[in-house]
Design a protein around this motif. Sequence first.
Motif, PDB file in Angstrom:
ATOM      1  N   THR A 107     -30.990 -10.611 -11.950  1.00 31.70           N
ATOM      2  CA  THR A 107     -29.918 -11.141 -12.530  1.00 31.70           C
ATOM      3  C   THR A 107     -29.044 -10.349 -13.152  1.00 31.70           C
ATOM      4  O   THR A 107     -29.573  -9.283 -13.543  1.00 31.70           O
ATOM      5  CB  THR A 107     -30.077 -12.434 -13.307  1.00 31.70           C
ATOM      6  OG1 THR A 107     -30.824 -11.780 -14.477  1.00 31.70           O
ATOM      7  CG2 THR A 107     -31.012 -13.477 -12.718  1.00 31.70           C
ATOM      8  N   TYR A 108     -27.592 -10.464 -13.143  1.00 30.88           N
ATOM      9  CA  TYR A 108     -26.811  -9.388 -13.472  1.00 30.88           C
ATOM     10  C   TYR A 108     -25.861  -9.807 -14.754  1.00 30.88           C
ATOM     11  O   TYR A 108     -25.507 -11.260 -14.733  1.00 30.88           O
ATOM     12  CB  TYR A 108     -25.773  -9.010 -12.096  1.00 30.88           C
ATOM     13  CG  TYR A 108     -26.700  -8.342 -11.222  1.00 30.88           C
ATOM     14  CD1 TYR A 108     -26.649  -6.978 -11.078  1.00 30.88           C
ATOM     15  CD2 TYR A 108     -27.054  -9.170 -10.270  1.00 30.88           C
ATOM     16  CE1 TYR A 108     -27.530  -6.627  -9.985  1.00 30.88           C
ATOM     17  CE2 TYR A 108     -27.950  -8.848  -9.191  1.00 30.88           C
ATOM     18  CZ  TYR A 108     -27.936  -7.277  -9.042  1.00 30.88           C
ATOM     19  OH  TYR A 108     -28.613  -6.632  -8.101  1.00 30.88           O
ATOM     20  N   GLN A 109     -25.699  -8.914 -15.488  1.00 33.06           N
ATOM     21  CA  GLN A 109     -24.548  -9.421 -16.427  1.00 33.06           C
ATOM     22  C   GLN A 109     -23.787  -8.116 -16.824  1.00 33.06           C
ATOM     23  O   GLN A 109     -24.328  -6.839 -17.051  1.00 33.06           O
ATOM     24  CB  GLN A 109     -25.139  -9.928 -17.997  1.00 33.06           C
ATOM     25  CG  GLN A 109     -24.270  -9.988 -18.963  1.00 33.06           C
ATOM     26  CD  GLN A 109     -23.357 -11.224 -19.028  1.00 33.06           C
ATOM     27  OE1 GLN A 109     -24.040 -12.349 -18.858  1.00 33.06           O
ATOM     28  NE2 GLN A 109     -22.146 -11.007 -18.999  1.00 33.06           N
ATOM     29  N   TRP A 110     -22.367  -8.271 -16.840  1.00 32.48           N
ATOM     30  CA  TRP A 110     -21.342  -6.979 -17.100  1.00 32.48           C
ATOM     31  C   TRP A 110     -20.788  -7.042 -18.736  1.00 32.48           C
ATOM     32  O   TRP A 110     -20.513  -8.316 -19.161  1.00 32.48           O
ATOM     33  CB  TRP A 110     -20.167  -7.310 -16.344  1.00 32.48           C
ATOM     34  CG  TRP A 110     -20.463  -7.003 -14.833  1.00 32.48           C
ATOM     35  CD1 TRP A 110     -20.627  -7.854 -13.981  1.00 32.48           C
ATOM     36  CD2 TRP A 110     -20.236  -5.635 -14.253  1.00 32.48           C
ATOM     37  NE1 TRP A 110     -21.182  -6.960 -12.895  1.00 32.48           N
ATOM     38  CE2 TRP A 110     -20.809  -5.837 -12.817  1.00 32.48           C
ATOM     39  CE3 TRP A 110     -20.085  -4.365 -14.774  1.00 32.48           C
ATOM     40  CZ2 TRP A 110     -20.832  -4.821 -12.087  1.00 32.48           C
ATOM     41  CZ3 TRP A 110     -20.158  -3.371 -13.848  1.00 32.48           C
ATOM     42  CH2 TRP A 110     -20.450  -3.486 -12.445  1.00 32.48           C
ATOM     43  N   THR A 111     -20.767  -6.124 -19.147  1.00 33.60           N
ATOM     44  CA  THR A 111     -20.058  -5.947 -20.568  1.00 33.60           C
ATOM     45  C   THR A 111     -18.880  -5.049 -20.470  1.00 33.60           C
ATOM     46  O   THR A 111     -18.967  -4.097 -19.753  1.00 33.60           O
ATOM     47  CB  THR A 111     -21.099  -5.437 -21.743  1.00 33.60           C
ATOM     48  OG1 THR A 111     -21.498  -3.909 -21.511  1.00 33.60           O
ATOM     49  CG2 THR A 111     -22.415  -6.302 -21.568  1.00 33.60           C
ATOM     50  N   PHE A 112     -18.064  -5.102 -21.432  1.00 30.93           N
ATOM     51  CA  PHE A 112     -16.928  -4.209 -21.619  1.00 30.93           C
ATOM     52  C   PHE A 112     -16.638  -3.691 -22.819  1.00 30.93           C
ATOM     53  O   PHE A 112     -16.537  -4.681 -23.745  1.00 30.93           O
ATOM     54  CB  PHE A 112     -15.619  -5.075 -21.006  1.00 30.93           C
ATOM     55  CG  PHE A 112     -14.260  -4.327 -21.403  1.00 30.93           C
ATOM     56  CD1 PHE A 112     -14.165  -2.894 -20.519  1.00 30.93           C
ATOM     57  CD2 PHE A 112     -13.169  -4.726 -22.255  1.00 30.93           C
ATOM     58  CE1 PHE A 112     -13.032  -2.270 -20.735  1.00 30.93           C
ATOM     59  CE2 PHE A 112     -11.994  -3.783 -22.388  1.00 30.93           C
ATOM     60  CZ  PHE A 112     -12.174  -2.754 -21.447  1.00 30.93           C
TER      61      PHE A 112
END
Length: 726
Positions: free
Chosen positions: A187-192
């Motif tokens: 599973t994937y999660q993006w942060t900025f």
Amino acid sequence: MPCSSWVAETFAITVTSAADGGSYTCKAENEGGSVNASVVVYVTPYFTTEPGDIFTTNGSIEIATCRAEAFPPLDLRWVATNTTNFRSGSDGGSGDDGSGFESPGPLVYYDEYLTDNESLLFDPVLFGDERFLYWCIASNDYGEVYASMNIVVSPYGSVKVSPYNAVFNNGDSVNLTCLADGGPGNTYQWTFNGSLLENEQNNQLMLSFVNATEDGGYFTCIVFNQAGNGSDSTAVFVYPVITYHPSDILVTNVRTYTHLQCEATSFPNPEFQWFKGSGDIPYAYVYFYLNELHIDVYYYFHYYQVCVFGDQDYYYYHYYCDYYYIGYQPPYGDYYCSATSNNVTVVSQTATVYIIPFLVKVTVSPEKEVYEEGDVLYLNCTHGGGPDNEYQWLFNDQEVETEDGPYLTITLSNEDRGHYTCNVTNPAGNDSGSVVIDTKPVIEVSPKDTYSSVGGVVRFTCKAGGLPTPYYLWTKTDNNLPRNSYIVTNGDGSSTLTIFSVMLEDYGEYNCIAVSGDSVQVSALLIVTTAYIMLGVTEGVDTYPVSFNNDSLSGPINVTFPFGFHQENYTYVGGNGYFAFDYYAPQEPLIFDDATNLSLVAPFFTTANQGGQRQIDYEIHTTNTSSSIFSQINTLVNQYQHANFSGEWLIVASWEDYYYANFTNTFQGVLVTDFERSYAIYTYFCGDLGFSGNVTIGFATGDGMFANHESSLSGNAQSIACLNIP
């Protein structure tokens, strides 16, 4: 044999393990002999240890264990399949073996994985191993069992985000892609910039319209599964773009400062630099702060006043002007800024700083005391301020046609003698300067020294003879004529200056200039009387004594207030009759501030070499303790300075019973400030000043910044500074 002669025996076995399998024999015997009968018990395979799922990382060594029992002995093997379906048929499955089970299929075998032992060795675990389902199969001729296991590999070390650290323009579309090995179940999660992007949980992140402020920064893709996680980051760099261009500025007050502003957006933040359209940036007047350019117009004015206009009464003229010669480069003109980021530089539009013309001065060459008809004169109009200056020449208030800008050439005749004015105009405003070209007339009636109380009417009359008929100019020494004054030319050819509603600041020397080819000047003194303010000892306010020696000085009195051209931090009470702003101010100051350039209601003074005994003290007042005193002082300042002023701090110093040259002298000084403006007041009884030696009228700061135009006045100081206080 009759049936009744049969004997039956039963042997019951409960099969609990493979050990219960085997050949069982029943033996029957009697006197006549024995017989045997045998039976075989077969045990189908069953698992004693089933393999469990493995959670691991790439490069690790893992062992999967599977154990089973059966009778007769079983065959134990491992297989790997790329499907989780158990199917029969021609797709690789073994089909129904008659035991009621279906074999896994299709089977994909890998030599390094498959063993005939109880354990399956992964040496090492590699990315890709997770794509298969691993089966342990136990079988004999009487049955088959199988158990499956997954190997879950952490994505750690495999995550890659692309593009990597790319640079984009504002408005571009950006698609960030995150690829990872390992699994299954990634599973994937993006942060900025370290903050979660809650709705971005796919392996792709789309930025549809890049904005440096909102999108420039660092994006991280985090990939999770049951075995662990891995991540990779990339930076979205954004080329700079100017978002706010500097605007033209009209500086209409030269005693101030101004600034230009430029804004740009990029990631990382841009570095700003300022440039002047023509010539070097005059760093004597200009400094940068991030994206702002600050211009000290007042410093430029002061430099021009001293070093260009030629106000050489300042004692440090040569040192100051030589050392700071760079200051001669004017700060007006065209400016622009640049913003640099990611090795790209963008440039703003140009903005023009206009400074109102000031200190306009008309010079004449050659210089002669008396000009003659036929002389060729060259007039030059010099000034500060710009750019885009336009010039207008006036002769006796009539426009002169010329295309030479700041220059005017005259071949002198009788008709050319008179008043020449140069008007200088640019978008910020205008100023003018003038010169008189004439012959010297003869004074027949001179104006007389005059005393007037505040509110009175004063008339000065002047008459001169000469050819051509003289005309008159009235001036006030070191200042402009009062706004409440009026000049008329009388029928007998004389001129009268009338001052209505005399104010305290109208005190001074008035000059009648008669012009007739040349000029002659006569002067008269206007002495303005006022009421004496004696601020005595105030109840509840401490009084501080000062030593009465000539060279005595009080301790520093801490107060920060503006006075003249400076911000002062201390003041001192001097034993010899003056305030000072510098501890090292001498007892007989040689340098004084010009009262006409400061906010003085009346002048201070000091004496030279005074002897005798006297009492000196001072009080410090605030609005909390001395409201009535502030009411007096505010009324006086506003009456004579039209200042709309309300003081918040003041010091009053008293010098009582000074004895010198057989006279006793008493006087008092006040400094008052609202911390934005400051005023000085000086009062004394007219009969109390009897100094027969030199005195100096002015304000002694002791810091050497301003010289008095009338230092070392000798004789009767009363006639110069006395306010006729009752």
